[in-house]
Design a protein around this motif. Structure first.
Motif, PDB file in Angstrom:
ATOM      1  N   LYS A   1     -21.931 -66.239 -25.364  1.00 22.26           N
ATOM      2  CA  LYS A   1     -21.294 -67.570 -25.949  1.00 22.26           C
ATOM      3  C   LYS A   1     -21.854 -68.690 -25.612  1.00 22.26           C
ATOM      4  O   LYS A   1     -22.292 -69.496 -26.681  1.00 22.26           O
ATOM      5  CB  LYS A   1     -19.656 -67.644 -25.355  1.00 22.26           C
TER       6      LYS A   1
ATOM      7  N   PRO B   1     -23.489 -65.660 -32.230  1.00 24.70           N
ATOM      8  CA  PRO B   1     -22.486 -65.305 -32.907  1.00 24.70           C
ATOM      9  C   PRO B   1     -22.405 -63.636 -32.827  1.00 24.70           C
ATOM     10  O   PRO B   1     -23.291 -63.136 -33.081  1.00 24.70           O
ATOM     11  CB  PRO B   1     -22.320 -65.893 -34.517  1.00 24.70           C
ATOM     12  N   LYS B   2     -21.094 -63.422 -32.708  1.00 20.61           N
ATOM     13  CA  LYS B   2     -20.827 -62.019 -32.922  1.00 20.61           C
ATOM     14  C   LYS B   2     -20.746 -61.530 -34.481  1.00 20.61           C
ATOM     15  O   LYS B   2     -20.357 -62.159 -35.193  1.00 20.61           O
ATOM     16  CB  LYS B   2     -19.497 -61.575 -32.292  1.00 20.61           C
TER      17      LYS B   2
ATOM     18  N   ASN C   1     -29.122 -61.453 -34.463  1.00 23.64           N
ATOM     19  CA  ASN C   1     -29.215 -62.904 -34.541  1.00 23.64           C
ATOM     20  C   ASN C   1     -30.913 -63.038 -34.538  1.00 23.64           C
ATOM     21  O   ASN C   1     -31.205 -64.176 -34.742  1.00 23.64           O
ATOM     22  CB  ASN C   1     -28.531 -63.848 -33.675  1.00 23.64           C
TER      23      ASN C   1
END
Ligand code: MG
Length: 456
Positions: free
Chosen positions: A240, A245-246, A130
């Motif tokens: 989280k 985000p995964k 990310n």
């Protein structure tokens, strides 16, 4: 709140269990498993009659005295000093060879047990996927922390490290964080501090105005609310909360190739390609070429300025000046079976597309990105980000970048891509060290195979 752009991470007790076999923390472990007990066994030949109980008492006293004398410095964690002082307290004269071997033994034993806490590796990867920058800030000396990181194999997910040795002070003094933000080029409000210690990590974040996560894998502080912004015992909860985000990827692999100097026999665009039919001073041609590439002047203006009147003829002359060896083409044909091939070059699309079509090479590539196809030129990081958005299902770790320019590779490396430099006389050396260096593009197949063996 500004967008999260970076994470400051503590190492010991946060990412890994390096403290879990320390006498001070391992209250629930059998004594034989403690590092200090192993150290005691190792020192038995010189300690002779001194019992474990006596030893540990003196060791803790030595530890406390050193910490008091060197309060807040990296040296206060130095095992050489602890062991030397313990032996002094035992009435044993200076035995440097034994101290040295005992320190090595202590850390070898520690590293044998050192593992990441559950979810940490996944978390670090997701941070990098990310595009968050990461800096470790840690109280200890650089040599030992580097040994731990190498054992943990997380080098490529950590952009920088700041130790108290480097910053001159332990946490909660803010020096480490100041230095970390300087290295990351980020501001306080853009980062989060993650650590396991309320008195050091969280206190530092509080003093320095950083948001913080008290990550408490051992559940030591579950019933008390401190100065942390967020508390978690599970690293996936931390992720989280960070709002990272995964990202899931397929197993596909991408091989991204530069054009001139990588696939061509010619190394230099100005001297060896344009220079074959333009007789003006290369420095002048180069400057005009830059203006054309930036879109400041049109293509016909460029040709006019360098003294070429017919654009079509110029295109033919460029095509004639480019040599792609047959062996290079068969190499790409072979690699195409395993990798999606992408051409990524600043070479102008007005010339490039035709050259590839004329030679039937366009069919080898899943995509060809020429200069002018995007708004970015190398080594702009946004060009490589753009590439990632074109292949959202491919992990950056499964992307190999092949280029003869180190700066171009550096941008990809920051995004976790594997970097392969095709070194030639035109390569200008910078501080960046690529993952792999080859002298000839024909060595690429072997270099890729080797990398896969290492990473398996
Ligand atoms: Mg810690």
């Amino acid at each position: 709140m500004p967008k999260l752009r970076g994470v400051l991470l503590d190492l010991d007790g946060t990412l890994a269990n390096t403290e879990d076999y320390n006498y001070a923390y391992a209250t629930n472990k059998p004594v034989e498993e403690l590092l200090e007990y192993k150290l005691y066994q190792f020192l038995r030949p010189v300690l002779k009659v001194i019992s474990w109980e006596e030893f540990i008492e003196l060791y803790i006293r030595a530890n406390k005295e050193i910490k008091a004398e060197l309060h807040g410095t990296a040296a206060s964690h130095n095992r050489y000093l602890y062991i030397q002082k313990t032996l002094e307290l035992c009435g044993i004269n200076f035995v440097p060879d034994i101290i040295q071997r005992a320190v090595d033994f202590y850390f070898d034993e520690m590293l044998k047990k050192t593992v990441l806490y559950p979810g940490v590796l996944e978390g670090l990867k997701q941070m990098k996927f990310n595009q968050l920058s990461t800096c470790m800030i840690t109280d200890f000396t650089a040599d030992i922390q580097i040994r731990k990181i190498r054992k943990l194999g997380i080098m490529k997910y950590i952009d920088y490290m700041v130790t108290s040795e480097e910053a001159g002070a332990d946490k909660p003094h803010v020096e480490q964080a100041v230095l970390a933000l300087k290295k990351l080029h980020l501001r306080q409000e853009e980062v989060v501090m993650i650590g396991n210690n309320p008195k050091t990590d969280i206190e530092l974040a509080h003093r320095f105005g950083l948001r913080s996560v008290l990550f408490d894998p051992r559940g030591l502080y579950q019933n008390q609310k401190g100065k942390e912004t967020f508390y978690a015992q599970d690293f996936s909860e931390v992720m989280k909360w960070l709002g990272v985000p995964k990202v899931e990827y397929s197993r596909k692999k991408l091989l991204v190739l530069d054009f001139v100097g990588t696939l061509t026999t010619e190394k230099s665009m100005i001297e060896e390609v344009i220079g074959t039919f333009v007789r003006k001073d290369p420095a002048f041609v180069s400057a005009e070429y830059q203006l054309f590439r930036q879109g400041t002047i049109t293509e016909s203006e460029f040709w006019f300025r360098v003294g070429v009147s017919e654009v079509k003829k110029a295109h033919k002359a460029i095509d004639a000046a480019i040599t792609i060896r047959r062996s290079v083409i068969s190499l790409l044909e072979k690699l195409k079976k395993k990798y999606k091939l992408v051409l990524l070059t600043d070479f102008p699309q007005q010339w490039g597309r035709q050259i590839f079509e004329n030679r039937g090479l366009d069919r080898l590539f899943d995509r060809m990105i020429f200069g002018g196809d995007t708004d970015f030129v190398k080594p702009d990081a946004r060009l490589y980000n753009h590439l990632l958005t074109l292949y959202p299902d491919i992990s950056p770790e499964n992307i190999a970048l092949v280029d003869d320019t180190q700066q171009a590779l550096a941008s990809g490396r920051d995004l976790l891509m594997h970097t392969i430099l095709v070194e030639n006389a035109a390569s200008r050396h910078t501080a960046f060290v690529p993952d792999t260096i080859i002298k000839d593009i024909l060595d690429l197949g072997q270099a890729l195979e080797k990398n896969e063996r290492v990473n398996r």
